[in-house]
Enzyme design. Structure first.
Site, mmCIF file in Angstrom:
data_model
loop_
_atom_site.group_PDB
_atom_site.id
_atom_site.type_symbol
_atom_site.label_atom_id
_atom_site.label_comp_id
_atom_site.label_asym_id
_atom_site.label_seq_id
_atom_site.Cartn_x
_atom_site.Cartn_y
_atom_site.Cartn_z
ATOM 1 C CG HIS A 104 -1.947 -1.130 1.157
ATOM 2 N ND1 HIS A 104 -2.487 -1.635 -0.015
ATOM 3 C CD2 HIS A 104 -2.490 -1.877 2.167
ATOM 4 C CE1 HIS A 104 -3.317 -2.616 0.276
ATOM 5 N NE2 HIS A 104 -3.341 -2.787 1.586
ATOM 6 C CG HIS A 175 -7.506 -1.399 3.041
ATOM 7 N ND1 HIS A 175 -8.009 -2.314 3.940
ATOM 8 C CD2 HIS A 175 -6.393 -1.963 2.498
ATOM 9 C CE1 HIS A 175 -7.217 -3.383 3.951
ATOM 10 N NE2 HIS A 175 -6.238 -3.192 3.081
ATOM 11 C CD GLU A 312 -7.796 -4.350 0.051
ATOM 12 O OE1 GLU A 312 -6.705 -3.783 -0.188
ATOM 13 O OE2 GLU A 312 -7.892 -5.408 0.717
#
Length: 347
Positions: A104, A175, A312
């Protein structure tokens, strides 16, 4: 739109909470810290208002968490092998933050930023951030926006827009962890899920980097084409589930980017709350909350393992290092947009 104080992060920066409500009195709450979705409040089949996303009560708690609850993720969602990639013939190294890989976008992801409010209406808000090349180590300076819209159909639309001055990665996602029984209701294993995908990306080991193979779900515990309880097969004797501690895999929706399609449906029988998730992305990472630690969330409620699930929407994991897959790299000056929608209703 109502604006409330939302505490400060570890750098002492003040955050705000923005409350959006439609005519049916469905409410969402978002904060400028991480451009984060904090709450989705919707009545269940008995009229009891349920908050169906996990989160915290102030920015300081978000700053201390490690699960990315509700956050905008960027520049790159998911993992980058060895935290490096080739762009325009140059090897770019970004900070590693998980077993030598980038997860991420490393320690300075969009979830750590206090975003600027660019504009808002009664039912939508647009956050803006200038991500410099120095911030995360990706090439170029990126102007990025994320817009949350609460529709009259009880849909939460999340739209992204990016433009950079160099070729760079643009793979944005949200998320949020969903629990259709209410954020405080414990494990989601009995909640039902359908993922409209015939294939998924196996991972090569516990580091969760995909092998590059596209594997059929048919005949495996990875098959969610027909709705089933999340926990039905999660402990199956299946290598992919053992490597990831449960579901934490990308499902292949398409080889095209920009076409809106339904990616998943979810349902909780106890509350009657259902969710339809649609996206313009080519993949969706289904994460079953396998590594949520035991701790305190919103309203002092206890959170723990598998008490929320994520859908996601994204490019395929590590796509910038793979050939013959949709690329998350966008040219300098190109405007990239994408949208994902989570629509809630009661059966």
């Amino acid at each position: 739109m109502q604006t409330l104080a939302f505490g400060t992060n570890k750098r002492g920066e003040k955050a705000s909470l923005y409350v959006l409500e439609n005519s049916k009195h469905t409410v969402i709450k978002v904060t400028d810290f991480g451009a984060t979705l904090v709450s989705v409040l919707i009545p269940d089949k008995n009229g009891v208002v349920r908050d169906v996303v996990l989160g915290y009560d102030d920015a300081g708690e978000y700053d201390r968490q490690t699960s990315y609850f509700g956050a905008t993720i960027g520049r790159n969602g998911n993992r980058i092998d060895k935290a490096q990639m080739m762009i325009d013939g140059k090897l770019w190294q970004v900070p590693a933050n998980e077993k030598g890989n980038s997860l991420h976008s490393g320690p300075n992801g969009f979830d750590q930023v206090v975003w600027e409010v660019k504009e808002h209406t009664d039912n939508s808000i647009t956050f803006f951030h200038l991500s410099t090349e120095e911030e995360q180590g990706f090439p170029g300076n990126l102007k990025v926006e994320v817009t949350y819209t609460l529709t009259e159909e009880d849909a939460v639309e999340i739209s992204y827009r990016g433009e950079a001055d160099k070729d760079t990665v643009m793979n944005f996602t949200n998320h949020s962890y969903f629990n259709l029984g209410g954020h405080e209701s414990g494990p989601v294993l009995n909640q039902k899920l359908q993922i409209l995908a015939d294939a998924f990306h196996p991972v090569r080991d516990e580091n969760a980097i995909p092998t590059g193979e596209i594997a059929p779900v048919e005949g495996t515990p990875m098959d969610f084409r027909t709705m089933k309880p999340i926990g039905q097969d999660i402990e199956a004797d299946f290598e992919q589930l053992k490597l990831s501690g449960g579901y934490d895999h990308n499902y292949v929706l398409s080889d095209k980017v920009g076409e809106m399609k339904v990616m998943a449906n979810a349902y909780c029988e106890e509350t009657g709350i259902a969710m339809e998730a649609s996206t313009e992305c080519c993949g969706v990472q289904f994460y079953a909350g396998n590594f949520i630690s035991d701790h305190t969330g919103k309203d002092g409620k206890a959170y723990g393992k598998r008490c929320g699930f994520c859908l996601e929407s994204q490019f395929y994991p590590n796509a910038m290092n793979q050939e013959n897959v949709p690329s998350p790299i966008r040219k300098a000056g190109e405007v990239f947009t994408t949208k994902t929608v989570y629509r809630f209703y009661v059966k």
